[in-house]
Motif scaffolding. Structure first.
Motif, PDB file in Angstrom:
ATOM      1  N   PRO A   1       0.815  -1.226   0.000  1.00 54.21           N
ATOM      2  CA  PRO A   1       0.000   0.000   0.000  1.00 54.21           C
ATOM      3  C   PRO A   1       0.849   1.277   0.000  1.00 54.21           C
ATOM      4  O   PRO A   1       0.511   2.243  -0.684  1.00 54.21           O
TER       5      PRO A   1
ATOM      6  N   LEU B   1       2.321   1.749  -3.450  1.00 54.87           N
ATOM      7  CA  LEU B   1       1.277   2.196  -4.375  1.00 54.87           C
ATOM      8  C   LEU B   1       0.958   3.673  -4.151  1.00 54.87           C
ATOM      9  O   LEU B   1       0.807   4.440  -5.109  1.00 54.87           O
ATOM     10  N   PHE B   2       0.881   4.074  -2.879  1.00 51.23           N
ATOM     11  CA  PHE B   2       0.588   5.472  -2.551  1.00 51.23           C
ATOM     12  C   PHE B   2       1.672   6.403  -3.102  1.00 51.23           C
ATOM     13  O   PHE B   2       1.373   7.454  -3.678  1.00 51.23           O
TER      14      PHE B   2
END
Length: 447
Positions: A274, A277-278
């Motif tokens: 995550p 991806l951020f």
């Protein structure tokens, strides 16, 4: 945003002043320096606009406190003196930090302005009323500054764009454009509708995606805690006594040992993707790819796609005045969608085709690849009949009705699904616990 006022001298000795706005202090100073070098100016003074806290009194009335943004203490003092106040104290605000006002406050401001404009009130009167009634300090001070700038004869578009960090780029552009359009009420009304729809869609999307994801994540952590900490305390007690464990209990204990033995691996699998991806989405290329694949998601992607077309059509309807002036409304409508992929396809495919090859609106939109067959069919019909503006409004209303209905159904389906997942997990944990409870030590002498 920061604002600077500079005083400089030309080569002939003439003194000039000007203002510059920028996102950061360093950017503002760099802009002034470049301006001075380009025009061969000799800078004599640079002042940053700051917030000043004042305490004043008029006649024998009770002292009044307030705050005002200005480039210097003297500027505030002179302004208060012109209003007939006796200045008791003026001090620069030490922590001059203003958070962005809530989206609901901006929606309320635009909506009330639209209603009052329809009642034929002047915009100056409207601003005065709203300044007195607005509760949010940041928005109230922003409206004060806008009112002061407009009274001095500043360009409305440039004035509102100066505060795009408060209103958002699209809203600031629309409100600035309204004064020049000759139909302020219609543009304010359309902007309010756009802001309300975006707020409603985000709220619904949060209910459909974010809330269930948070629920599942918390449930996952609870299961991890049970399997990794609570369950082993009982199961390992049987192992120490050499008691054979039932299949589900034995499997759960193996999972527990793996989780306890590889905490960093588990943490990496949970948090690194995550975060990566951020960070990727924050880049220009990452944002473009993310927005592109967002439209291809099962079920929810179609809803987002149709909502983007709705926003595009609603803004296009508001700004469109004729085929000869269609490029600028199309560009602004694309920016209003907030989807970088949708915007990029319109700007790099549709608009160049219209400008360089004279392609019609519907054909250019078809080439962009971001419009549905239904939308293209309706736009083509509107283009042929000369009613493309009204067709855009009809499309916007149609997709609004469809997405609202489908999103409501989707939320209900997701809620039922989440409830079933929770039920299945609870049943699984209950079965494991029940199986563990049936374990009994062997009776001595009994085979």
């Amino acid at each position: 945003m920061v604002e600077y006022k500079f005083t400089a001298q030309k080569l002939n000795g003439q003194t000039i002043t000007g203002t510059v706005t920028a996102n950061t202090t360093a950017e503002g100073k760099k802009k002034i320096q470049k301006l001075a070098e380009k025009n061969k100016l000799k800078l004599s003074e640079v002042q940053k606009k700051s917030t000043y806290l004042y305490r004043v009194r008029k006649g024998k009335e009770k002292p009044v406190r307030g705050e005002q943004k200005a480039f210097s203490k003297k500027e505030v003092e002179e302004a208060l003196a012109r209003l007939g106040y006796k200045v008791l104290s003026i001090n620069k605000k030490l922590l001059d930090f203003q958070s962005k006002p809530p989206h609901s406050e901006i929606v309320t401001y635009v909506k009330i302005s639209a209603e009052l404009l329809e009642q034929k009130l002047s915009y100056g009167e409207i601003l005065t009323l709203l300044i007195n009634d607005t509760q949010n300090a940041t928005l109230r001070n922003t409206l004060k500054e806008i009112n002061n700038d407009l009274r001095k004869g500043a360009d409305s578009e440039a004035t509102f764009l100066k505060y795009q960090h408060i209103f958002g780029k699209f809203t600031a552009y629309m409100l600035g454009l309204a004064s020049k359009s000759g139909n302020m009420a219609e543009i304010y009304k359309a902007t309010a509708k756009f802001l309300e729809r975006r707020q409603e869609f985000r709220k619904s999307l949060r209910s459909a995606l974010i809330t269930p994801l948070v629920t599942l994540f918390v449930l996952f952590l609870a299961v991890m805690f049970y399997v990794g900490y609570i369950f082993p305390e009982t199961a390992k007690l049987f192992v120490r006594f050499g008691i054979e464990l039932p299949p589900m209990t034995a499997f759960t204990l193996k999972m527990s040992d793996f989780l306890v033995g590889n905490p960093w691996l588990i943490a990496g699998v949970m948090f690194i993707p995550p975060i990566a991806l951020f960070q990727f989405v924050r880049t220009k290329k990452g944002k473009l790819l993310f927005d592109q694949y967002l439209l291809r998601l099962p079920v929810i992607g179609s809803l987002i796609h149709k909502t983007l077309i709705e926003v595009f059509c609603r803004v296009f309807y508001t700004l469109y005045h004729g085929s000869a002036e269609s490029i600028e409304p199309i560009r602004i409508a694309a920016e209003a969608t907030g989807n970088s992929y949708f915007e990029e396809r319109i700007k790099t495919v549709a608009i160049p085709l219209m400008l360089k090859k004279g392609v019609g609106v519907s054909d250019a939109f078809e080439a962009s690849g971001v419009f549905t067959e239904t939308a293209l069919s309706r736009i083509h019909s509107g283009e042929e009949s000369g009613t493309i503006k009204n067709t855009a409004l009809q499309l916007a209303n149609y997709y609004e009705s469809e997405t609202v209905y489908r999103l409501k159904n989707l939320i209900e389906i997701i809620q039922v699904t989440i409830a079933m997942i929770i039920m299945i997990i609870m049943i699984a944990l209950t079965l494991v616990s029940a199986e563990t409870a049936t374990v009994r030590p062997k009776t001595p002498g009994v085979k």
